[in-house]
Design an enzyme around this catalytic site. Structure first.
Site, mmCIF file in Angstrom:
data_model
loop_
_atom_site.group_PDB
_atom_site.id
_atom_site.type_symbol
_atom_site.label_atom_id
_atom_site.label_comp_id
_atom_site.label_asym_id
_atom_site.label_seq_id
_atom_site.Cartn_x
_atom_site.Cartn_y
_atom_site.Cartn_z
ATOM 1 N N ASP A 39 -3.403 -2.196 -5.105
ATOM 2 C CA ASP A 39 -4.387 -1.326 -4.779
ATOM 3 C C ASP A 39 -3.605 0.008 -4.286
ATOM 4 O O ASP A 39 -4.021 0.666 -3.253
ATOM 5 C CB ASP A 39 -5.473 -1.780 -3.810
ATOM 6 N N GLU A 210 -15.377 -0.893 -9.066
ATOM 7 C CA GLU A 210 -14.936 -0.812 -7.684
ATOM 8 C C GLU A 210 -13.700 0.110 -7.804
ATOM 9 O O GLU A 210 -13.574 0.740 -8.734
ATOM 10 C CB GLU A 210 -14.483 -2.163 -7.051
#
Ligand code: 6LW
Length: 540
Positions: A39, A210
């Site tokens: 991430d 997302e």
């Protein structure tokens, strides 16, 4: 004399350019951050680049790296480095700190993230990304995960996040999620005004929209997101709008990046979760997460990769000509800026541990001291199988082929006391090599099942313990001297610490561990040094 001096200077400059030439590669190698670095989020301030990654239950949390060339990244600190900032007690290894976003605006760094199954979404600020970072500012009504920030030209700040379900929370197809936008009032530290869902993803069955990040590029609002879930079907998609509040129209190139069409044998998989940065020269790059696979397993979990991005007719083209994340490619036109690598042989000479060492969850009391070149680890009743902090201190494994070795002094007359080394992924997946009352024991926990592989009698007070990984093979050894190391158990499988249904989001670490298995203890284990060593041909 003058001519000799001139020749000498010429020779010097020739030598130095040759050395520089050698030192300044034309290409870079992916991943740019190997091991547990999922991430990624990136931002630029002048000629400096900063990046943050998820940290789940590891403490200190939210590692911040710095670079001047997008390739050499130095760990400069952690945004969560004070025990009271967040609570990770009882947090599952896959929960904790998820998917942060790092931004800079008007002299201030902003970091926003989710404490999943903890307090939800919060942001922090700092004048210097090295810290100190502010205490978390919790956004109680920010539902969902993957919070992100966008500063518009007028200085207003907007929050983006993702939320499960369709309109009114009702799902119209499996794994339907939406990305929503709302203004964030930084003075009040809260969301204000209307909230709007921007998109459910680029296709009518889009799964897990997302990791949103919004940019303004050539007058258009460009929304870059992850889709497909952070695994085999992961992808990067783009939506664009003339106005901040939409409508956001899916780009015709979507998905702009994915490896899901390349098949299970492709060596880099699960690429996605992109964040863009524009260099001071105007070039665009993206960091993305991905997994390097070995025979279907990813023992280093999710790592950070770099891609070139071109803007063609306002579409984002990732690695033009390839459309995939590459293992090696031309490096950004930026001054090559390597930094002095820290020694991976920790002699425990400093009183505090270096930034490369981590606890899992936040220690409630101090369980180690460094004294006269030794790390003294106090045995704790807690075990790594429970979801609280135990006397375990680990560092990220960053290579497919590595060796880690330590010299430890530990003696006990009690059955319950053990100390040694650990190769840890989660409470459900690890190997430990521990000295106990009567010998050395190798324990494996795979998919939640714990098994003693081998126990070998050994009564010396001091022992060398080692773990050597070779792609999916791992061998544990111990010995009285380094020249006399004995294998314990057969060659084991590293799938134990690779991604699986219980090892989902975090990454692997190797280090030291001591426990009194539920009972109080005053005993300690003394570690003289700990060495982590990448082995040759690591990148096969
Ligand atoms: C991250 C989200 C995700 O927040 O995994 O499946 C989470 N998707 O984008 C943890 O990395």
């Amino acid at each position: 004399m003058k001519i000799t001096k001139l020749l000498f200077l010429l020779l010097l400059s020739f030598i130095s350019t040759t050395i520089k030439g050698q030192d300044t590669p034309k290409e870079f190698i992916n991943p740019i951050l190997s091991g547990f670095h999922p991430d990624p989020s990136i931002c630029r301030v002048g000629d400096d680049y900063y990046m943050v990654n998820s940290s789940f239950t590891w403490y200190p949390g939210l590692p911040i790296h710095h670079s001047r060339d997008l390739v050499n990244w130095e760990l400069i600190g952690h945004a969560i480095d004070r025990p009271g900032m967040i609570n990770l007690r009882n947090a599952n290894d896959n929960n904790g700190i998820w998917a942060p976003t790092l931004r800079y605006y008007d002299g201030v760094f902003y970091l926003i993230t989710t404490l999943y199954k903890g307090g939800g979404n919060f942001y922090m600020t700092a004048k210097d990304p090295r810290g100190p970072w502010s205490d978390p500012i919790w956004l109680k009504d920010a539902t969902g995960i993957d919070s992100s920030l966008f500063f518009d030209d007028d200085g207003k700040c907007y929050y983006m996040g993702n939320e499960y379900g369709g309109n009114g929370g009702v799902k119209q197809w499996p794994a339907q999620t939406s990305v929503w936008l709302q203004e964030l009032d930084l003075k009040q530290g809260k969301l204000v005004g209307p909230r709007k869902k921007l998109t459910y993803g680029h296709a009518n069955n889009a799964a897990y929209a997302e990791g949103p990040h919004l940019y303004k590029i050539n007058g258009k609002y460009v929304l870059v997101m992850a889709e497909g879930g952070t695994d085999y079907y992961h992808a990067v998609t783009v939506h664009q709008s003339r106005s901040l509040w939409g409508p956001y129209v899916a780009d015709k190139v979507n998905p702009v990046l994915s490896h899901r069409h390349l098949g299970k044998d492709y060596p880099i998989q699960a690429v996605g979760h992109a964040d863009l940065v524009q260099t001071q020269n105007g070039d665009w790059y993206s960091v993305v997460l991905g997994k390097r696979m070995i025979d279907g397993y990813s023992p280093l979990a999710r790592e950070t990769f770099l891609c070139k991005v071109n803007i063609e007719n306002s579409s984002l083209i990732f690695n033009p000509g390839y459309g995939a994340v590459l293992s090696r490619q031309e490096r950004p036109v930026l001054p090559w800026s390597p930094f002095k690598q820290k020694s991976m042989h920790d002699e425990f000479e400093n009183e505090t541990l270096s930034d490369d060492w981590y606890f899992v969850r936040i220690p409630e009391k101090r369980n180690y001291v460094i004294d006269k070149g030794q790390l003294v680890l106090s045995l704790q009743p807690e075990v790594v199988d429970s979801l609280v902090n135990s006397a375990m201190i680990i560092q990220k494994t960053k290579h497919h082929r590595f060796s880690a070795v330590t010299r430890m002094k530990f003696q006990t007359k009690k059955e319950n006391e053990q100390a040694g080394i650990i190769l840890y992924r989660t409470a459900n997946g690890y190997y430990s090599l521990l000295k106990d009352k009567s010998g050395i024991v190798l324990v494996k926990k795979h998919l939640g099942d714990k098994e003693i592989i081998r126990h070998i009698p050994y009564l010396e007070p001091e022992v060398y313990l080692s773990v050597t990984a070779d792609n999916l093979n791992v061998q544990f050894c111990f010995g009285k001297t380094l020249d006399n190391m004995v294998e314990i158990g057969e060659v084991q499988n590293l799938n134990v610490i690779a991604d699986n249904k219980l090892n989902r989001f975090n990454g692997p670490g190797v280090g030291i561990y001591a426990t009194s298995n539920g009972k109080p203890s005053k005993n300690v284990a003394l570690y003289d040094w700990f060495k982590y060593l990448p082995l040759e041909n690591d990148r096969l």
